[in-house]
Design a protein around this motif. Structure first.
Motif, PDB file in Angstrom:
ATOM      1  N   TYR A   4      31.624   9.296 -11.201  1.00 16.39           N
ATOM      2  CA  TYR A   4      30.991   9.288 -10.589  1.00 16.39           C
ATOM      3  C   TYR A   4      29.779   8.898 -10.831  1.00 16.39           C
ATOM      4  O   TYR A   4      28.859   8.580 -12.354  1.00 16.39           O
ATOM      5  CB  TYR A   4      30.393  10.617 -10.045  1.00 16.39           C
ATOM      6  CG  TYR A   4      29.866  11.946 -11.242  1.00 16.39           C
ATOM      7  CD1 TYR A   4      28.379  12.090 -11.290  1.00 16.39           C
ATOM      8  CD2 TYR A   4      30.525  12.542 -12.627  1.00 16.39           C
ATOM      9  CE1 TYR A   4      27.959  13.005 -11.560  1.00 16.39           C
ATOM     10  CE2 TYR A   4      30.087  13.286 -12.942  1.00 16.39           C
ATOM     11  CZ  TYR A   4      28.449  13.320 -12.785  1.00 16.39           C
ATOM     12  OH  TYR A   4      27.612  13.832 -13.822  1.00 16.39           O
ATOM     13  N   ALA A   5      28.375   9.200 -10.444  1.00 17.04           N
ATOM     14  CA  ALA A   5      27.166   8.276  -9.970  1.00 17.04           C
ATOM     15  C   ALA A   5      26.231   9.546  -9.934  1.00 17.04           C
ATOM     16  O   ALA A   5      26.306  10.281  -9.104  1.00 17.04           O
ATOM     17  CB  ALA A   5      26.769   7.460  -9.869  1.00 17.04           C
ATOM     18  N   HIS A   6      24.948  10.075 -10.429  1.00 20.14           N
ATOM     19  CA  HIS A   6      23.536  11.312  -9.888  1.00 20.14           C
ATOM     20  C   HIS A   6      22.384  10.212  -9.563  1.00 20.14           C
ATOM     21  O   HIS A   6      21.580   9.242  -9.746  1.00 20.14           O
ATOM     22  CB  HIS A   6      23.431  11.584 -10.906  1.00 20.14           C
ATOM     23  CG  HIS A   6      22.635  12.242 -11.296  1.00 20.14           C
ATOM     24  ND1 HIS A   6      22.032  13.045 -11.432  1.00 20.14           N
ATOM     25  CD2 HIS A   6      21.434  12.923 -10.684  1.00 20.14           C
ATOM     26  CE1 HIS A   6      21.816  14.309 -11.754  1.00 20.14           C
ATOM     27  NE2 HIS A   6      21.437  13.771 -10.460  1.00 20.14           N
ATOM     28  N   LEU A  22      23.894   3.567  -5.094  1.00 17.23           N
ATOM     29  CA  LEU A  22      24.995   4.078  -5.658  1.00 17.23           C
ATOM     30  C   LEU A  22      26.593   3.515  -4.890  1.00 17.23           C
ATOM     31  O   LEU A  22      27.772   3.085  -5.366  1.00 17.23           O
ATOM     32  CB  LEU A  22      25.094   5.230  -6.411  1.00 17.23           C
ATOM     33  CG  LEU A  22      23.891   5.541  -6.976  1.00 17.23           C
ATOM     34  CD1 LEU A  22      23.570   7.154  -7.030  1.00 17.23           C
ATOM     35  CD2 LEU A  22      23.435   4.706  -8.582  1.00 17.23           C
ATOM     36  N   MET A  23      26.228   4.187  -3.457  1.00 19.94           N
ATOM     37  CA  MET A  23      28.013   3.922  -2.925  1.00 19.94           C
ATOM     38  C   MET A  23      28.081   1.908  -2.371  1.00 19.94           C
ATOM     39  O   MET A  23      29.008   1.810  -2.660  1.00 19.94           O
ATOM     40  CB  MET A  23      27.948   4.430  -1.130  1.00 19.94           C
ATOM     41  CG  MET A  23      27.809   6.020  -2.093  1.00 19.94           C
ATOM     42  SD  MET A  23      27.099   7.055  -0.043  1.00 19.94           S
ATOM     43  CE  MET A  23      28.607   7.292   0.512  1.00 19.94           C
ATOM     44  N   ALA A  24      26.703   1.461  -2.431  1.00 20.19           N
ATOM     45  CA  ALA A  24      26.816  -0.291  -2.281  1.00 20.19           C
ATOM     46  C   ALA A  24      27.490  -0.673  -3.364  1.00 20.19           C
ATOM     47  O   ALA A  24      28.101  -1.627  -3.381  1.00 20.19           O
ATOM     48  CB  ALA A  24      25.520  -0.655  -1.832  1.00 20.19           C
ATOM     49  N   GLN A  25      27.052  -0.322  -4.780  1.00 20.34           N
ATOM     50  CA  GLN A  25      27.662  -0.385  -6.141  1.00 20.34           C
ATOM     51  C   GLN A  25      28.650  -0.086  -6.037  1.00 20.34           C
ATOM     52  O   GLN A  25      29.506  -0.188  -7.031  1.00 20.34           O
ATOM     53  CB  GLN A  25      26.545  -0.457  -7.184  1.00 20.34           C
ATOM     54  CG  GLN A  25      24.968  -0.330  -6.866  1.00 20.34           C
ATOM     55  CD  GLN A  25      24.572   0.045  -8.071  1.00 20.34           C
ATOM     56  OE1 GLN A  25      25.290   0.651  -9.141  1.00 20.34           O
ATOM     57  NE2 GLN A  25      23.068  -0.117  -8.466  1.00 20.34           N
ATOM     58  N   GLY A  26      29.713   0.684  -5.069  1.00 21.47           N
ATOM     59  CA  GLY A  26      30.809   0.767  -4.928  1.00 21.47           C
ATOM     60  C   GLY A  26      31.524   2.345  -5.597  1.00 21.47           C
ATOM     61  O   GLY A  26      32.381   2.798  -5.977  1.00 21.47           O
ATOM     62  N   PHE A  27      29.965   2.893  -6.023  1.00 21.58           N
ATOM     63  CA  PHE A  27      30.205   4.187  -6.194  1.00 21.58           C
ATOM     64  C   PHE A  27      31.315   5.084  -4.884  1.00 21.58           C
ATOM     65  O   PHE A  27      30.447   5.036  -3.823  1.00 21.58           O
ATOM     66  CB  PHE A  27      29.911   5.547  -6.958  1.00 21.58           C
ATOM     67  CG  PHE A  27      29.100   4.823  -8.296  1.00 21.58           C
ATOM     68  CD1 PHE A  27      29.817   5.775  -9.038  1.00 21.58           C
ATOM     69  CD2 PHE A  27      28.318   3.742  -8.171  1.00 21.58           C
ATOM     70  CE1 PHE A  27      29.574   5.135 -10.584  1.00 21.58           C
ATOM     71  CE2 PHE A  27      27.584   3.668 -10.279  1.00 21.58           C
ATOM     72  CZ  PHE A  27      28.511   3.941 -10.505  1.00 21.58           C
ATOM     73  N   ARG A  28      32.376   5.380  -5.067  1.00 23.79           N
ATOM     74  CA  ARG A  28      32.606   6.770  -4.545  1.00 23.79           C
ATOM     75  C   ARG A  28      32.489   8.071  -4.212  1.00 23.79           C
ATOM     76  O   ARG A  28      32.369   8.983  -3.685  1.00 23.79           O
ATOM     77  CB  ARG A  28      34.051   6.640  -4.084  1.00 23.79           C
ATOM     78  CG  ARG A  28      34.844   5.282  -3.823  1.00 23.79           C
ATOM     79  CD  ARG A  28      36.216   5.147  -3.188  1.00 23.79           C
ATOM     80  NE  ARG A  28      36.526   6.186  -4.295  1.00 23.79           N
ATOM     81  CZ  ARG A  28      38.222   6.632  -4.589  1.00 23.79           C
ATOM     82  NH1 ARG A  28      38.786   6.835  -3.198  1.00 23.79           N
ATOM     83  NH2 ARG A  28      38.274   6.938  -5.653  1.00 23.79           N
ATOM     84  N   ASN A  29      32.277   8.979  -5.398  1.00 25.96           N
ATOM     85  CA  ASN A  29      31.726  10.203  -5.915  1.00 25.96           C
ATOM     86  C   ASN A  29      30.060   9.914  -6.772  1.00 25.96           C
ATOM     87  O   ASN A  29      29.972   9.326  -7.307  1.00 25.96           O
ATOM     88  CB  ASN A  29      32.316  10.620  -6.965  1.00 25.96           C
ATOM     89  CG  ASN A  29      34.057  10.479  -6.204  1.00 25.96           C
ATOM     90  OD1 ASN A  29      34.432  11.046  -5.532  1.00 25.96           O
ATOM     91  ND2 ASN A  29      34.664  10.261  -7.284  1.00 25.96           N
TER      92      ASN A  29
END
Length: 79
Positions: A4-6, A22-29
């Motif tokens: 995950y990212a914050h 962050l989601m555009a970078q591929g993070f799902r969480n």
């Protein structure tokens, strides 16, 4: 590996924008947190301005002050 990212920010819209990046970078969480006025901590900075001055200098977790903004943030993030 799932991780995950914050995302944080001083206002709900700032947190949502950070989470979307962050989601555009591929993070799902994505962990989200909004700053609370008068409290030092994640999201308390406002852009290039210095962080808000804390009302105290001792460790403090006040669930009463954190609960409503947190629930509202989760509601905003889900829409």
């Amino acid at each position: 590996m799932d991780c995950y990212a914050h995302a944080d920010g001083p206002e709900f819209a700032d947190v949502v924008e950070a989470a979307r990046k962050l989601m555009a970078q591929g993070f799902r969480n994505v962990r989200v947190q909004v700053g609370l006025p008068g409290m030092a901590g994640y999201g308390s900075a406002h852009g290039d301005a210095p962080p808000l001055k804390a009302l105290h200098d001792k460790p403090l977790f006040g669930p009463v002050y954190q609960m409503r903004p947190t629930l509202k943030l989760l509601e905003v993030c889900r829409t």
